[in-house]
Design a protein around this motif. Structure first.
Motif, PDB file in Angstrom:
ATOM      1  N   GLY A 390       0.784  -1.229   0.000  1.00 17.12           N
ATOM      2  CA  GLY A 390       0.000   0.000   0.000  1.00 17.12           C
ATOM      3  C   GLY A 390       0.810   1.270   0.000  1.00 17.12           C
ATOM      4  O   GLY A 390       0.256   2.357  -0.196  1.00 17.12           O
ATOM      5  N   ASP A 391       2.136   1.171   0.193  1.00 19.31           N
ATOM      6  CA  ASP A 391       2.967   2.376   0.161  1.00 19.31           C
ATOM      7  C   ASP A 391       2.915   3.014  -1.228  1.00 19.31           C
ATOM      8  O   ASP A 391       3.022   2.311  -2.239  1.00 19.31           O
ATOM      9  CB  ASP A 391       4.429   2.034   0.468  1.00 19.31           C
ATOM     10  CG  ASP A 391       4.706   1.857   1.945  1.00 19.31           C
ATOM     11  OD1 ASP A 391       3.871   2.306   2.745  1.00 19.31           O
ATOM     12  OD2 ASP A 391       5.752   1.278   2.290  1.00 19.31           O
ATOM     13  N   PRO A 392       2.786   4.346  -1.310  1.00 17.34           N
ATOM     14  CA  PRO A 392       2.891   5.003  -2.621  1.00 17.34           C
ATOM     15  C   PRO A 392       4.313   4.866  -3.157  1.00 17.34           C
ATOM     16  O   PRO A 392       5.288   4.907  -2.398  1.00 17.34           O
ATOM     17  CB  PRO A 392       2.545   6.466  -2.314  1.00 17.34           C
ATOM     18  CG  PRO A 392       2.793   6.632  -0.855  1.00 17.34           C
ATOM     19  CD  PRO A 392       2.522   5.305  -0.221  1.00 17.34           C
ATOM     20  N   ILE A 393       4.438   4.694  -4.468  1.00 23.56           N
ATOM     21  CA  ILE A 393       5.753   4.454  -5.060  1.00 23.56           C
ATOM     22  C   ILE A 393       5.795   4.980  -6.487  1.00 23.56           C
ATOM     23  O   ILE A 393       4.799   4.919  -7.216  1.00 23.56           O
ATOM     24  CB  ILE A 393       6.090   2.935  -5.011  1.00 23.56           C
ATOM     25  CG1 ILE A 393       7.501   2.653  -5.529  1.00 23.56           C
ATOM     26  CG2 ILE A 393       5.051   2.110  -5.765  1.00 23.56           C
ATOM     27  CD1 ILE A 393       7.956   1.223  -5.304  1.00 23.56           C
ATOM     28  N   LEU A 394       6.931   5.503  -6.884  1.00 19.27           N
ATOM     29  CA  LEU A 394       7.173   6.006  -8.234  1.00 19.27           C
ATOM     30  C   LEU A 394       8.342   5.225  -8.829  1.00 19.27           C
ATOM     31  O   LEU A 394       9.384   5.078  -8.177  1.00 19.27           O
ATOM     32  CB  LEU A 394       7.521   7.498  -8.214  1.00 19.27           C
ATOM     33  CG  LEU A 394       6.630   8.426  -7.393  1.00 19.27           C
ATOM     34  CD1 LEU A 394       7.194   9.841  -7.416  1.00 19.27           C
ATOM     35  CD2 LEU A 394       5.213   8.412  -7.924  1.00 19.27           C
ATOM     36  N   VAL A 395       8.189   4.745 -10.049  1.00 15.98           N
ATOM     37  CA  VAL A 395       9.246   3.982 -10.724  1.00 15.98           C
ATOM     38  C   VAL A 395       9.682   4.742 -11.968  1.00 15.98           C
ATOM     39  O   VAL A 395       8.875   4.987 -12.870  1.00 15.98           O
ATOM     40  CB  VAL A 395       8.755   2.572 -11.113  1.00 15.98           C
ATOM     41  CG1 VAL A 395       9.834   1.832 -11.897  1.00 15.98           C
ATOM     42  CG2 VAL A 395       8.366   1.780  -9.874  1.00 15.98           C
ATOM     43  N   ASP A 396      10.952   5.132 -11.990  1.00 15.86           N
ATOM     44  CA  ASP A 396      11.511   5.823 -13.148  1.00 15.86           C
ATOM     45  C   ASP A 396      12.423   4.845 -13.882  1.00 15.86           C
ATOM     46  O   ASP A 396      13.604   4.700 -13.558  1.00 15.86           O
ATOM     47  CB  ASP A 396      12.301   7.053 -12.699  1.00 15.86           C
ATOM     48  CG  ASP A 396      12.770   7.899 -13.873  1.00 15.86           C
ATOM     49  OD1 ASP A 396      12.787   7.379 -15.004  1.00 15.86           O
ATOM     50  OD2 ASP A 396      13.116   9.075 -13.676  1.00 15.86           O
ATOM     51  N   GLY A 397      11.845   4.169 -14.870  1.00 13.52           N
ATOM     52  CA  GLY A 397      12.584   3.190 -15.644  1.00 13.52           C
ATOM     53  C   GLY A 397      13.493   3.804 -16.683  1.00 13.52           C
ATOM     54  O   GLY A 397      14.128   3.076 -17.442  1.00 13.52           O
ATOM     55  N   GLU A 398      13.547   5.119 -16.741  1.00 17.33           N
ATOM     56  CA  GLU A 398      14.503   5.767 -17.634  1.00 17.33           C
ATOM     57  C   GLU A 398      15.842   5.960 -16.912  1.00 17.33           C
ATOM     58  O   GLU A 398      16.904   5.836 -17.504  1.00 17.33           O
ATOM     59  CB  GLU A 398      13.978   7.145 -18.085  1.00 17.33           C
ATOM     60  CG  GLU A 398      12.508   7.183 -18.484  1.00 17.33           C
ATOM     61  CD  GLU A 398      12.210   6.367 -19.726  1.00 17.33           C
ATOM     62  OE1 GLU A 398      13.136   6.174 -20.522  1.00 17.33           O
ATOM     63  OE2 GLU A 398      11.063   5.917 -19.887  1.00 17.33           O
ATOM     64  N   GLN A 399      15.758   6.283 -15.600  1.00 18.04           N
ATOM     65  CA  GLN A 399      16.958   6.574 -14.824  1.00 18.04           C
ATOM     66  C   GLN A 399      17.344   5.448 -13.866  1.00 18.04           C
ATOM     67  O   GLN A 399      18.409   5.490 -13.253  1.00 18.04           O
ATOM     68  CB  GLN A 399      16.745   7.859 -13.999  1.00 18.04           C
ATOM     69  CG  GLN A 399      16.372   9.074 -14.819  1.00 18.04           C
ATOM     70  CD  GLN A 399      17.477   9.487 -15.764  1.00 18.04           C
ATOM     71  OE1 GLN A 399      18.656   9.420 -15.413  1.00 18.04           O
ATOM     72  NE2 GLN A 399      17.131   9.908 -16.967  1.00 18.04           N
ATOM     73  N   THR A 409       6.781  17.250  -3.371  1.00 20.36           N
ATOM     74  CA  THR A 409       7.431  17.936  -4.497  1.00 20.36           C
ATOM     75  C   THR A 409       7.920  16.940  -5.548  1.00 20.36           C
ATOM     76  O   THR A 409       7.828  17.194  -6.745  1.00 20.36           O
ATOM     77  CB  THR A 409       8.624  18.770  -3.989  1.00 20.36           C
ATOM     78  OG1 THR A 409       9.489  17.917  -3.209  1.00 20.36           O
ATOM     79  CG2 THR A 409       8.144  19.921  -3.119  1.00 20.36           C
ATOM     80  N   VAL A 410       8.443  15.792  -5.079  1.00 23.61           N
ATOM     81  CA  VAL A 410       8.910  14.753  -6.002  1.00 23.61           C
ATOM     82  C   VAL A 410       7.735  14.164  -6.767  1.00 23.61           C
ATOM     83  O   VAL A 410       7.793  13.971  -7.986  1.00 23.61           O
ATOM     84  CB  VAL A 410       9.665  13.645  -5.233  1.00 23.61           C
ATOM     85  CG1 VAL A 410      10.008  12.489  -6.169  1.00 23.61           C
ATOM     86  CG2 VAL A 410      10.919  14.208  -4.588  1.00 23.61           C
ATOM     87  N   ALA A 411       6.637  13.892  -6.041  1.00 23.92           N
ATOM     88  CA  ALA A 411       5.455  13.303  -6.678  1.00 23.92           C
ATOM     89  C   ALA A 411       4.873  14.241  -7.728  1.00 23.92           C
ATOM     90  O   ALA A 411       4.466  13.805  -8.811  1.00 23.92           O
ATOM     91  CB  ALA A 411       4.409  12.969  -5.624  1.00 23.92           C
ATOM     92  N   VAL A 412       4.816  15.538  -7.425  1.00 25.14           N
ATOM     93  CA  VAL A 412       4.268  16.516  -8.376  1.00 25.14           C
ATOM     94  C   VAL A 412       5.120  16.557  -9.639  1.00 25.14           C
ATOM     95  O   VAL A 412       4.602  16.534 -10.760  1.00 25.14           O
ATOM     96  CB  VAL A 412       4.178  17.909  -7.718  1.00 25.14           C
ATOM     97  CG1 VAL A 412       3.877  18.967  -8.775  1.00 25.14           C
ATOM     98  CG2 VAL A 412       3.107  17.921  -6.641  1.00 25.14           C
TER      99      VAL A 412
END
Length: 747
Positions: A390-399, A409-412
């Motif tokens: 359930g933790d929110p998570i962002l995956v940047d498969g470019e970097q 700020t990161v999420a925005v």
């Protein structure tokens, strides 16, 4: 077994439980705990140090030292006796601490020179959280019972730290599982994703580390162990009799499940005051600690079996795991230590992204993730320890970056990036049916890579002109035994049906290296990427190769057929593989089966040796596909799975582009169809440069076709070639800066 009514550790744990039950802010609770331990153990000092970051310990509470030093005194890992405990994760028990190696006196704490020192790591299942210390003026070594008492208290502190018991006003450190964390991993599949964590194997959280009732906890342990033994026996009964490796593993499981020593140690832990769950976890932590120091791989594997059994026992005791009632989020991003291809396919395209703690860019999971076009990050170390369902998570498969519980700020910023990409995709959709025709009139064929039937709808939606690479190994990787020829033929036929007349290039099995079949004995090779793999396996073990070739011929059923052999390193390998195919053509013809109306036989050029092969190779191959991923790593002698070196070398390096130009020229001289297949083909700037040096066919993941087509349709290849030539003449190492500057000025 210790007397459960007299154990000093039990008395201390009972008092600790009462202290933790009292309402208090985080710092106040820490202060009470240090006072309690000092009083109960009769020591002059008790201090708690917690990790502020991976390399720094901070004094977070103390009884007996200067209270003004709390949250001010810091130590590097390895510095002083406290730092040594943190570094080695082993206790230090000394009756003459000032004479110990590495002793450091910290005058800011107001401490006297204490002779007796006992420090134990605060850790959970190998995860270091801090150090718990007691000190006394008198020169003595602490007893085994005192050492055990401090160790079990440290374990309880680790559990409480993870549960957020010490977060509150005045606490300088955020609790684990609550603070934002960024992980740097390796890109396994490009793409970006926003979602919520879904753990493949949810970690068990022990919420009651201290026993309420000795007899109840002992009964719970015995019942859980009995259930575990039944489960292992059932697994053993269900195992296929011919699978000796699996039987050996399960026999080892049964041996550990019936181990009297393992059970006795857990019973002793309960007698000293731990709950059944905490007793299991304490022994699991000990097994993991031994795993890190045992050099013998067989013994390490057996300790891993014990670790897995402990997890099973914990799930029985807590009811946590697959059937906890937790609901998978609508936007799941899968987190796992590692995962097999079959398990990943079970999730299918429902996943927004995948993050693995282990794995590699050539692993089974990476192959499947690329086939499913799901962003994948591998080698995100310790993420399974940190993440919770359930933790929110962002995956940047470019970097190759993962943001867990990101700051606003990161999420925005991340969501803005996704919105821009979505807007660009809408723009690409308008040119989906248009050709990749450059401003100078050159048409570049854009094909897609695939490996599953589920990929084929992308032929239409992406605007691809065909399938430049169909990875046939996926159907072999996800099975526990060799698939039947009829099953393989039926799949290939469905692929051709779905392509609806468009060209599909079938690459024969590219196995070996990291792609090892479960039913194929793993080869112990020092460098598998340069070892027994792909066509080398096919030629040495021709049975599976011949079966696959027969299946392809039958699937074509009179239609055109394109077959490509991978990892060819010399002309004779190509000729031998081609001869195998021609013999199967003759055989199928004699059996009266329909033969392909047109047969193309090609090779992947993945080794530098083939760029210098005899002219006959280029004349005899109907087509050649440059396998950019492998070719680049061999050209630069840089392992593409090694983060330290793989980013050092640019695809647009002048020497590599010149090398590709040589291949282009040889194919032009012999009229051999040439394509470039790999991740770099799907990057617009790289694709433009490839086209500028003469490549007229590129094969990439479906999502890249739109951006590449958009770039090519706005470019003049002659102008791009002039920029490349100028950069090369200037002595530049890479043409990338010059090309990007030209694109900026042009736009």
């Amino acid at each position: 077994m210790p007397d459960p009514t007299e154990s000093s550790s039990r008395r201390l744990l009972v008092s600790l439980r009462e202290t933790l039950a009292e309402p208090a802010a985080g710092q106040e609770r820490l202060d009470r705990i240090t006072s309690l331990i000092a009083e109960q153990m009769g020591t002059h000092v008790c201090s708690i140090y917690l990790f502020r970051d991976a390399d720094t310990l901070e004094l977070c509470a103390t009884e007996g030292l200067n209270p003004d030093s709390v949250h001010k005194t810091r130590l590097r890992v390895g510095e002083g006796l406290v730092g040594r405990v943190a570094k080695t994760a082993h206790p230090i028990n000394s009756g003459n601490a000032p004479q110990e190696r590495g002793f450091r006196y910290m005058p800011e704490t107001g401490e006297e020179i204490f002779s007796a020192f006992l420090g134990v790591p605060i850790q959970r299942l190998g995860e270091r959280l801090g150090v718990l210390v007691v000190q006394s003026k008198d020169a003595r070594q602490y007893s085994d019972d005192e050492l055990y008492a401090l160790e079990v208290v440290a374990m309880v502190l680790a559990e409480m730290t993870e549960l957020g018991a010490f977060v509150g006003e005045g606490e300088a450190l955020a609790a684990l599982h609550q603070r934002p964390v960024m992980f740097q991993g390796t890109v396994g599949q490009e793409g970006v994703a926003v979602g919520h964590v879904w753990l493949h194997e949810p970690r068990v959280v022990v919420t009651n580390p201290i026993a309420d009732d000795y007899e109840t906890e002992m009964r719970r342990l015995h019942e859980a162990v009995d259930r575990l033994r039944v489960t292992v026996d059932e697994m053993l009964s269900a195992a296929p009799g011919g699978d000796k490796d699996q039987l050996q593993v399960l026999e080892a499981y049964r041996m550990f499940a019936n181990s009297r020593g393992w059970k006795r140690r857990m019973e002793e832990d309960i007698a000293r005051g731990l709950s059944a769950e905490a007793a299991v976890e304490k022994e699991q932590s000990a097994a993991r600690a031994r795993m890190q120091t045992v050099p013998d791989p067989y013994l390490r594997e057996r300790l891993h079996d014990l670790d897995d059994l402990s997890n099973r026992l914990l799930r029985i005791l807590t009811g946590q795991g697959e059937h906890t009632g937790a609901e998978r989020p609508s936007d799941p991003i899968l987190i796992a230590r590692n995962i097999g291809p079959g398990e990943l396919l079970d999730y299918g395209r429902s996943l927004r992204g995948i993050v693995l703690e282990e794995g590699s860019v050539g692993s089974h999971a990476a192959v499947v993730a690329r086939a499913l076009a799901i962003p994948l990050i591998v080698n995100a170390q310790r993420i399974t320890t940190e993440a919770l369902n359930g933790d929110p998570i962002l995956v940047d498969g470019e970097q190759g970056i993962v943001h867990l519980r990101p700051e606003e700020t990161v999420a925005v910023a991340f969501n803005d990036k996704i919105a821009m990409q979505a807007k660009a995709q809408q723009r690409y959709a308008t040119i989906r049916k248009e050709p990749a025709l450059t401003l100078c009139g050159q048409r570049i064929a854009l094909h897609m890579n695939a490996g599953l039937m589920a990929d084929l709808p992308s032929l239409e939606s992406s605007g691809a002109e065909g399938v430049g690479l169909f990875r046939t190994e996926l159907q072999f990787l996800i099975r526990s035994k060799v698939p039947k020829r009829s099953e393989v033929a039926a799949l290939y036929a469905r692929v051709m049906d779905a392509a609806d007349g468009r060209r599909v290039v079938f690459r024969t099995l590219d196995i070996g290296s990291d792609k090892v079949l479960s039913y194929m004995k793993r080869q112990d090779e020092p460098n598998p990427a340069l070892g027994w793999r792909a066509i080398r396996v096919g030629l040495d073990r021709p049975g599976v190769l011949r079966m696959q070739l027969q299946a392809l011929i039958r699937a074509a059923n009179g239609r055109p057929l394109s077959v490509m052999f991978p990892f060819v390193a010399q002309l004779d390998e190509f000729r031998t593989a081609r001869d195998h195919l021609m013999r199967e053509i003759d055989r199928e013809g004699r059996l009266g089966r329909a033969l392909p109306e047109k047969l193309e036989i090609g090779a992947m050029l993945e080794t530098p040796s083939m760029a210098f092969s005899p002219r006959q190779f280029y004349e005899e191959a109907d087509f050649i596909s440059i396998g950019g991923n492998d070719l680049k790593q061999f050209f630069f002698a840089a392992d593409r799975e090694n983060e330290r070196v793989r980013r050092r070398y640019d695809t647009l390096n002048v020497s590599f582009l010149s090398f590709l130009e040589q291949i282009v020229k040889r194919c032009e001289d012999t009229g051999t169809h040439l394509s470039f297949c790999g991740e770099d083909a799907g990057r617009p700037v790289e694709a433009l440069c490839f086209a500028a040096i003469g490549l007229r066919c590129l094969s990439m993941r479906p999502a890249s076709i739109g951006p590449v087509k958009h770039m090519l349709r706005r470019s003049n290849l002659a102008e791009a070639r002039a920029v490349i030539d100028t950069a090369r003449a200037s002595g530049a190492q890479s043409v990338r800066p010059a090309i990007i500057d030209w694109l900026r000025r042009r736009d």
